[in-house]
Design a protein around this motif. Structure first.
Motif, PDB file in Angstrom:
ATOM      1  N   ARG A   7     -10.965  17.049 -20.300  1.00  0.00           N
ATOM      2  CA  ARG A   7     -10.117  16.339 -19.450  1.00  0.00           C
ATOM      3  C   ARG A   7      -9.324  17.606 -18.515  1.00  0.00           C
ATOM      4  NH1 ARG A   7      -5.926  14.828 -23.814  1.00  0.00           N
ATOM      5  NH2 ARG A   7      -4.992  16.902 -24.076  1.00  0.00           N
ATOM      6  N   ARG A   8      -8.698  16.995 -17.332  1.00  0.00           N
ATOM      7  CA  ARG A   8      -8.030  18.049 -16.433  1.00  0.00           C
ATOM      8  C   ARG A   8      -6.654  17.354 -16.057  1.00  0.00           C
ATOM      9  NH1 ARG A   8      -8.704  16.459 -10.920  1.00  0.00           N
ATOM     10  NH2 ARG A   8     -10.121  14.783 -10.633  1.00  0.00           N
ATOM     11  N   ARG A   9      -5.915  18.149 -15.578  1.00  0.00           N
ATOM     12  CA  ARG A   9      -4.465  17.642 -15.093  1.00  0.00           C
ATOM     13  C   ARG A   9      -4.601  17.596 -13.600  1.00  0.00           C
ATOM     14  NH1 ARG A   9       0.054  21.359 -18.102  1.00  0.00           N
ATOM     15  NH2 ARG A   9      -0.896  20.772 -20.145  1.00  0.00           N
ATOM     16  N   ALA A  10      -3.770  16.331 -13.232  1.00  0.00           N
ATOM     17  CA  ALA A  10      -3.788  16.343 -11.736  1.00  0.00           C
ATOM     18  C   ALA A  10      -2.512  15.622 -11.400  1.00  0.00           C
ATOM     19  CB  ALA A  10      -4.942  15.295 -11.099  1.00  0.00           C
ATOM     20  N   ALA A  11      -1.970  15.603 -10.163  1.00  0.00           N
ATOM     21  CA  ALA A  11      -0.862  15.016  -9.576  1.00  0.00           C
ATOM     22  C   ALA A  11      -1.220  13.794  -9.162  1.00  0.00           C
ATOM     23  CB  ALA A  11      -0.155  15.629  -8.478  1.00  0.00           C
ATOM     24  N   ALA A  12      -0.259  12.454  -9.397  1.00  0.00           N
ATOM     25  CA  ALA A  12      -0.655  10.911  -9.345  1.00  0.00           C
ATOM     26  C   ALA A  12       0.691  10.570  -8.744  1.00  0.00           C
ATOM     27  CB  ALA A  12      -1.081  10.398 -10.307  1.00  0.00           C
ATOM     28  N   LYS A  13       0.527   9.440  -7.821  1.00  0.00           N
ATOM     29  CA  LYS A  13       1.630   8.685  -7.453  1.00  0.00           C
ATOM     30  C   LYS A  13       1.469   7.348  -7.706  1.00  0.00           C
ATOM     31  CE  LYS A  13       2.207   7.958  -2.765  1.00  0.00           C
ATOM     32  NZ  LYS A  13       2.343   8.191  -1.326  1.00  0.00           N
ATOM     33  N   CYS A  14       2.655   6.714  -7.909  1.00  0.00           N
ATOM     34  CA  CYS A  14       2.685   5.009  -8.300  1.00  0.00           C
ATOM     35  C   CYS A  14       2.838   4.537  -6.799  1.00  0.00           C
ATOM     36  CB  CYS A  14       3.997   4.947  -9.004  1.00  0.00           C
ATOM     37  SG  CYS A  14       4.236   3.116  -9.082  1.00  0.00           S
ATOM     38  N   ALA A  15       1.837   3.587  -6.707  1.00  0.00           N
ATOM     39  CA  ALA A  15       1.792   2.812  -5.407  1.00  0.00           C
ATOM     40  C   ALA A  15       2.664   2.147  -5.145  1.00  0.00           C
ATOM     41  CB  ALA A  15       0.505   2.026  -5.592  1.00  0.00           C
ATOM     42  N   GLY A  16       3.606   1.507  -6.331  1.00  0.00           N
ATOM     43  CA  GLY A  16       4.749   0.673  -6.084  1.00  0.00           C
ATOM     44  C   GLY A  16       6.059   1.393  -5.702  1.00  0.00           C
ATOM     45  N   CYS A  17       6.510   2.348  -6.647  1.00  0.00           N
ATOM     46  CA  CYS A  17       7.556   2.916  -6.224  1.00  0.00           C
ATOM     47  C   CYS A  17       7.448   4.385  -5.336  1.00  0.00           C
ATOM     48  CB  CYS A  17       8.655   3.255  -7.333  1.00  0.00           C
ATOM     49  SG  CYS A  17       7.821   4.320  -8.711  1.00  0.00           S
ATOM     50  N   CYS A  42       8.067   1.093 -12.936  1.00  0.00           N
ATOM     51  CA  CYS A  42       7.450  -0.121 -12.304  1.00  0.00           C
ATOM     52  C   CYS A  42       6.941  -0.895 -13.638  1.00  0.00           C
ATOM     53  CB  CYS A  42       6.472   0.344 -11.303  1.00  0.00           C
ATOM     54  SG  CYS A  42       7.164   0.895 -10.043  1.00  0.00           S
ATOM     55  N   PRO A  43       6.997  -2.171 -13.850  1.00  0.00           N
ATOM     56  CA  PRO A  43       6.237  -2.919 -14.717  1.00  0.00           C
ATOM     57  C   PRO A  43       4.883  -2.677 -15.027  1.00  0.00           C
ATOM     58  CG  PRO A  43       7.052  -4.443 -13.065  1.00  0.00           C
ATOM     59  CD  PRO A  43       7.455  -3.086 -12.542  1.00  0.00           C
ATOM     60  N   ASP A  44       4.125  -2.616 -14.054  1.00  0.00           N
ATOM     61  CA  ASP A  44       2.603  -2.576 -14.188  1.00  0.00           C
ATOM     62  C   ASP A  44       2.191  -1.404 -13.097  1.00  0.00           C
ATOM     63  OD1 ASP A  44       0.187  -2.646 -15.032  1.00  0.00           O
ATOM     64  OD2 ASP A  44      -0.318  -4.560 -14.027  1.00  0.00           O
ATOM     65  N   PRO A  45       2.461  -0.158 -13.137  1.00  0.00           N
ATOM     66  CA  PRO A  45       2.164   0.895 -12.167  1.00  0.00           C
ATOM     67  C   PRO A  45       0.724   1.108 -12.049  1.00  0.00           C
ATOM     68  CG  PRO A  45       2.943   1.970 -14.231  1.00  0.00           C
ATOM     69  CD  PRO A  45       2.847   0.538 -14.566  1.00  0.00           C
ATOM     70  N   THR A  46       0.389   1.327 -10.590  1.00  0.00           N
ATOM     71  CA  THR A  46      -1.094   1.332 -10.221  1.00  0.00           C
ATOM     72  C   THR A  46      -0.756   3.004  -9.920  1.00  0.00           C
ATOM     73  OG1 THR A  46      -1.178  -0.795  -9.355  1.00  0.00           O
ATOM     74  CG2 THR A  46      -2.640   0.899  -8.497  1.00  0.00           C
ATOM     75  N   LEU A  47      -1.582   3.915 -10.407  1.00  0.00           N
ATOM     76  CA  LEU A  47      -1.330   5.345 -10.228  1.00  0.00           C
ATOM     77  C   LEU A  47      -2.484   5.625  -9.374  1.00  0.00           C
ATOM     78  CD1 LEU A  47      -0.437   6.547 -13.758  1.00  0.00           C
ATOM     79  CD2 LEU A  47       1.035   5.864 -11.776  1.00  0.00           C
ATOM     80  N   ARG A  48      -2.149   6.287  -8.139  1.00  0.00           N
ATOM     81  CA  ARG A  48      -3.467   6.806  -7.404  1.00  0.00           C
ATOM     82  C   ARG A  48      -3.291   8.452  -7.265  1.00  0.00           C
ATOM     83  NH1 ARG A  48      -6.667   4.974  -3.147  1.00  0.00           N
ATOM     84  NH2 ARG A  48      -7.073   6.607  -1.323  1.00  0.00           N
ATOM     85  N   LEU A  49      -4.309   9.134  -7.581  1.00  0.00           N
ATOM     86  CA  LEU A  49      -4.347  10.588  -7.633  1.00  0.00           C
ATOM     87  C   LEU A  49      -4.248  11.063  -6.191  1.00  0.00           C
ATOM     88  CD1 LEU A  49      -7.435  11.333  -9.860  1.00  0.00           C
ATOM     89  CD2 LEU A  49      -5.406  11.363 -10.524  1.00  0.00           C
ATOM     90  N   LEU A  50      -3.301  11.974  -6.119  1.00  0.00           N
ATOM     91  CA  LEU A  50      -2.985  12.535  -4.569  1.00  0.00           C
ATOM     92  C   LEU A  50      -4.115  13.293  -4.149  1.00  0.00           C
ATOM     93  CD1 LEU A  50       0.610  14.283  -5.275  1.00  0.00           C
ATOM     94  CD2 LEU A  50      -0.181  11.857  -4.232  1.00  0.00           C
TER      95      LEU A  50
END
Length: 61
Positions: A7-17, A42-50
Motif C-alpha cells: 500500500r502507499r499513502r496519498a492525500a484525499a479530499k472529502c467530496a462533501g465538506c 460527513c455521515p458517508d464521506p466520498t473520498l477522492r484522491l487529490l
C-alpha cells in the motif's frame, strides 16, 4: 494478510465538506484514512484522491 509495502499513502479530499487528509491506497484502488475511520464529520464521506483531481484537470492552463 496485506503486506505494508503493498500500500502507499496519498492525500484525499472529502467530496462533501472539502476536508483533506491522508489515506492508505492499495493496489486494487481501495483507500482508507490513515489511522482513523474517517477524517471528517460527513455521515458517508466520498473520498477522492487529490492526484485523480489533478489528472482530471491537466488540460487546464
Amino acid at each position: 494478510m496485506v503486506e505494508h509495502d503493498e500500500r502507499r499513502r496519498a492525500a484525499a479530499k472529502c467530496a462533501g465538506c472539502g476536508r483533506i487528509g491522508i489515506v492508505h491506497v492499495w493496489p486494487d484502488g481501495t483507500h482508507k484514512p490513515l489511522g482513523q475511520t474517517t477524517f471528517c464529520d460527513c455521515p458517508d464521506p466520498t473520498l477522492r484522491l487529490l492526484e485523480e483531481e489533478r489528472e482530471a484537470g491537466d488540460d487546464l492552463p
